[in-house]
Design a protein around this motif. Structure first.
Motif, short mmCIF file in Angstrom:
data_model
loop_
_atom_site.label_atom_id
_atom_site.label_comp_id
_atom_site.label_asym_id
_atom_site.label_seq_id
_atom_site.Cartn_x
_atom_site.Cartn_y
_atom_site.Cartn_z
N ALA A 236 76.95 101.26 12.72
CA ALA A 236 77.49 99.91 12.54
C ALA A 236 78.29 99.83 11.24
O ALA A 236 79.38 99.23 11.20
N GLY A 237 77.80 100.45 10.18
CA GLY A 237 78.51 100.44 8.91
C GLY A 237 79.83 101.19 8.98
O GLY A 237 80.85 100.73 8.46
N VAL A 238 79.82 102.34 9.65
CA VAL A 238 81.05 103.13 9.79
C VAL A 238 82.09 102.37 10.61
O VAL A 238 83.28 102.38 10.29
N ALA B 161 76.42 98.43 18.45
CA ALA B 161 75.88 99.56 17.68
C ALA B 161 74.71 99.12 16.80
O ALA B 161 73.75 99.87 16.61
N ALA B 162 74.78 97.90 16.26
CA ALA B 162 73.70 97.41 15.40
C ALA B 162 72.39 97.32 16.16
O ALA B 162 71.32 97.54 15.61
N VAL B 163 72.46 97.02 17.46
CA VAL B 163 71.25 96.88 18.28
C VAL B 163 70.76 98.22 18.80
O VAL B 163 69.56 98.53 18.74
N THR B 164 71.68 99.04 19.30
CA THR B 164 71.29 100.26 20.01
C THR B 164 71.44 101.54 19.20
O THR B 164 70.84 102.56 19.54
N GLY B 165 72.27 101.51 18.15
CA GLY B 165 72.55 102.73 17.39
C GLY B 165 73.49 103.66 18.11
O GLY B 165 73.72 104.79 17.68
N SER B 166 74.09 103.18 19.23
CA SER B 166 75.01 103.99 20.01
C SER B 166 76.01 103.07 20.72
O SER B 166 75.96 101.85 20.53
N LEU B 167 76.89 103.64 21.51
CA LEU B 167 77.86 102.86 22.28
C LEU B 167 77.81 103.29 23.74
O LEU B 167 77.50 104.44 24.04
#
Length: 327
Positions: free
Chosen positions: A141-143, A184-190
């Motif tokens: 999310a930060g990236v 991404a903030a929720v799942t850590g992926s897309l």
């Protein structure tokens, strides 16, 4: 007090109290003016898109659940990222903002904030956004928020905006990124769903922006910004608006299998309504009638809000998705 006796200067309303009160009011007024100028750098109204897009994406990513603290944390981090991009955009565009009537009151255009201060302010917000999202959500999310800021400032503002009429087509990708950040903030992926949301906003951006540019094309012409309405006929512009409007609505329907009945109904009705408005604008221009493109601009905001609110409600309810109904 005898007639002719002068007041002591210490009572209510005495001449001696006025200068001090005036000075205090002046200092307070200047301080408030500075604060408001820095807030204006962030373009608060533009950041509304962040709220409209990020929350539904997060709710859909965690369908049937609401992690309120994560949502609020992500919104705060995303707000700082959007504020950073908008502030840096003001730094780069200060020269043309002075020329355009629509933007002449922006802080750097009227020199309410020093350019160096605005640059430091924008960069600090960007760094804070990355650090916050990495801490409160995850590194991805930060990236993604750093990529958003860099693309908006370096690619759209510094390269595309003044060189090609496709500036808002490709440059608009920066405004689509909040859905990826939220997911991404929720799942850590897309996965494929946030990219469909991305494309909905991507196709929404040209009709939204060109309708506004039709109204202010003389401003853009004076500033040397080659917006499509500046270099093309109104018929060509409205034809392009129709194309992107259809692409937007069709894309919104691609998401239906992964959503529920509420979203499906909202997407169909809102899409039909927006297409009607776009066709009315096109027919009016072709027929030589006096048109009001600003109406489409304003209603485009309503369309996106209704569509994403519908998705948010659908996701919170957590009912069967359309694909599950037919599986």
């Amino acid at each position: 007090m005898r007639t002719g006796q002068q007041p002591s200067g210490h009572g209510f309303g005495s001449p001696g109290a006025a200068p001090r009160a005036t000075n205090q009011n002046t200092v307070l007024g200047r301080a408030m003016g500075k604060v408001l100028a820095y807030i204006a750098l962030t373009k608060p109204r533009v950041i509304e898109l962040l709220l409209v897009a990020t929350i539904p994406a997060m709710l859909m990513a965690d369908r049937g659940n609401v992690d309120l603290w994560l949502v609020l944390s992500t919104l705060f981090g995303g707000w700082m990222g959007a504020a950073s991009a908008n502030s840096l955009n003001c730094v780069v565009d200060a020269d043309i903002d002075k020329v355009m009537k629509r933007t002449a009151k922006r802080p750097l255009a009227r020199e309410a904030v020093p350019t160096r201060n605005a640059l430091v302010f924008g960069l600090a917000l960007g760094l804070a956004s990355f650090a916050w999202l990495w801490w409160r959500a995850n590194l991805l999310a930060g990236v993604l928020v750093v990529i958003t800021i860099a693309f908006y400032v370096l690619i759209y503002t510094m390269v595309l905006k003044r060189r090609t009429w496709q500036n808002v087509v490709w440059g608009g990708a920066a405004g689509c990124m909040p859905v990826l950040v939220g997911w991404a903030a929720v799942t850590g992926s897309l996965s494929w769903e946030p990219f469909v949301l991305f494309l909905i906003i991507f196709f929404w951006t040209p009709p939204h922006t060109w309708a506004l540019a039709m109204r202010y094309k003389e401003d853009y012409k004076a500033a040397g910004v080659p917006m499509l309405p500046v270099i093309a006929t109104e018929e060509h512009v409205t034809k392009q608006i129709l194309f992107y409007s259809w692409a937007m609505v069709v894309t919104s329907l691609i998401l239906v299998p992964a959503a529920g009945l509420v979203y499906a109904i909202v997407a169909l009705l809102a899409g039909a309504w927006f297409l009607l408005l776009a066709h009315q604008l096109y027919r009016g221009v072709r027929g030589g009638a006096e048109v009001k493109p600003l109406k489409l601009f304003l209603q485009s905001n309503n369309y996106l809000s209704v569509l994403f609110v519908g998705l948010a409600i659908d996701s919170v309810l957590g009912l069967q998705t359309i694909s599950e109904m037919f599986s």
